[in-house]
Design an enzyme around this catalytic site. Sequence first.
Site, PDB file in Angstrom:
ATOM      1  N   ASP A  44       1.404   6.016  -1.664  1.00  0.00           N
ATOM      2  CA  ASP A  44       1.462   7.210  -0.857  1.00  0.00           C
ATOM      3  C   ASP A  44       2.170   8.338  -1.411  1.00  0.00           C
ATOM      4  O   ASP A  44       1.577   9.466  -1.206  1.00  0.00           O
ATOM      5  CB  ASP A  44       2.348   6.747   0.521  1.00  0.00           C
ATOM      6  N   HIS A  57       0.753  -1.197   0.139  1.00  0.00           N
ATOM      7  CA  HIS A  57      -0.007   0.077  -0.062  1.00  0.00           C
ATOM      8  C   HIS A  57       0.998   1.194  -0.033  1.00  0.00           C
ATOM      9  O   HIS A  57       0.460   2.058  -0.580  1.00  0.00           O
ATOM     10  CB  HIS A  57      -0.925   0.075   1.283  1.00  0.00           C
ATOM     11  N   CYS A  58       2.037   1.149   0.495  1.00  0.00           N
ATOM     12  CA  CYS A  58       2.861   2.506   0.754  1.00  0.00           C
ATOM     13  C   CYS A  58       3.541   2.910  -0.244  1.00  0.00           C
ATOM     14  O   CYS A  58       3.185   4.111  -0.844  1.00  0.00           O
ATOM     15  CB  CYS A  58       3.777   2.136   2.089  1.00  0.00           C
ATOM     16  N   ILE A  59       4.596   2.285  -0.833  1.00  0.00           N
ATOM     17  CA  ILE A  59       5.252   2.763  -1.594  1.00  0.00           C
ATOM     18  C   ILE A  59       4.834   3.260  -2.853  1.00  0.00           C
ATOM     19  O   ILE A  59       5.154   4.261  -3.573  1.00  0.00           O
ATOM     20  CB  ILE A  59       6.684   1.894  -1.879  1.00  0.00           C
TER      21      ILE A  59
END
Length: 415
Positions: free
Chosen positions: A265, A260-262
């Site tokens: 975001d 989900h992050c890299i």
Amino acid sequence: MSFDVVILGLGYVGLPLAQQATRAGLRVLGFDVNAGVVAVLGAGRSHVDDLSDADVAEMLAGGFETITDETRIATADTAVICVPTPLSEGDGPDLRAVIGATEAVGRNLRTGMLVVLESTTYPGTTDDVVGPLLEKLSGLKAGVDFHLAFSPERIDPGNEKFGAHNTPKVVGGSTPACTDRVAEFYGRFVETVVRTRGTREAETAKLLENTYRHVNIALVNEMARFCHELDIDLWDVIHAASTKPFGFQAFYPGPGVGGHCIPIDPNYLSHNVRTKLGYPFRFVELAQEINATMPAYVARRAQNLLNADGQALHGARVLLLGVTYKPNIADQRESPATPLARHLASLGAQLTYHDPYVEEWAVPRTDDLEGAAAAADLVILVTHHRDYDADHLAGISKRFFDTRGVTSTREAHRL
């Protein structure tokens, strides 16, 4: 009965947080709109990688309770929102889950409560979206009648060294008193609490963390392409550079970025800059472009490996090893294996996959790892799970393409 905290959203972020708070002796409620998730947890079964069924049973024995009844939010002193914020079509965060959770809290907000947003989002969401909505629904004033704060989640699924207890917790409140209150709350079960000037600084800190990784991964992904063309072993280059005891941190190329992050975001930050300031965040947008093209690049490299031996990719049997976004977990969110499979299939490859953590996926699964590796025209190591002896598999394969740089045998072709 009163509770110390209600955690809204019982996924990869909320459930480990609930576990740590319960272990510290806090009375914890877990709220989720998914009745199936609530029922599974209530029966003592886990649905995330980092917690086992035994962990959930331990939480239940410690007083943890799962609910779908939003009116019980009013029984908690603190409400922590840990719902997902996927990327919307406009490259900003999809705040529908955040708004839904905020509305549930707002309808049950009491004077003196602390409300914390942990969901990753763009700077200003806490004060400009969450706060006004809570005030509208409750008739209370943020920073006066209730406390409002942001604390970015830093859960790293599968990380056996750092978890909710020993990963420093960044906090920022709408007022200094809000910051004091949120710092006191997390200080009850997290080793280190780091205060920021306000909510926007805390929101931006999370985006900076992942943008830093995003940009540096894009750097080595681009280097992987020209190093291959120049016959330079990039993995050896990174190893050599890593011996410098200062000023360098190793990042590694791969078939794309997942989770989900890299991959997501940093887009919140670039979207926010474009929307509010009217110009691009060029580093982020370039990094996104580079990283997003890696699955197609890997597919072309696979095609070239077969072509070098006079075989077409069309009709070739290709085995993909590991289809999750990172090793040793079942999480497939934004896994580069998905676009890679799509590119290979569009070129006519006959695909199968093996992954000890994934029972069903987009292409047929094989349980016979060694037999499938030996029979395939090409084996591609996409994610290096601990179950894989990459050098051994390379040795029994006709062709082995290592996209993670873990092999040492000459039989393997590395990214």
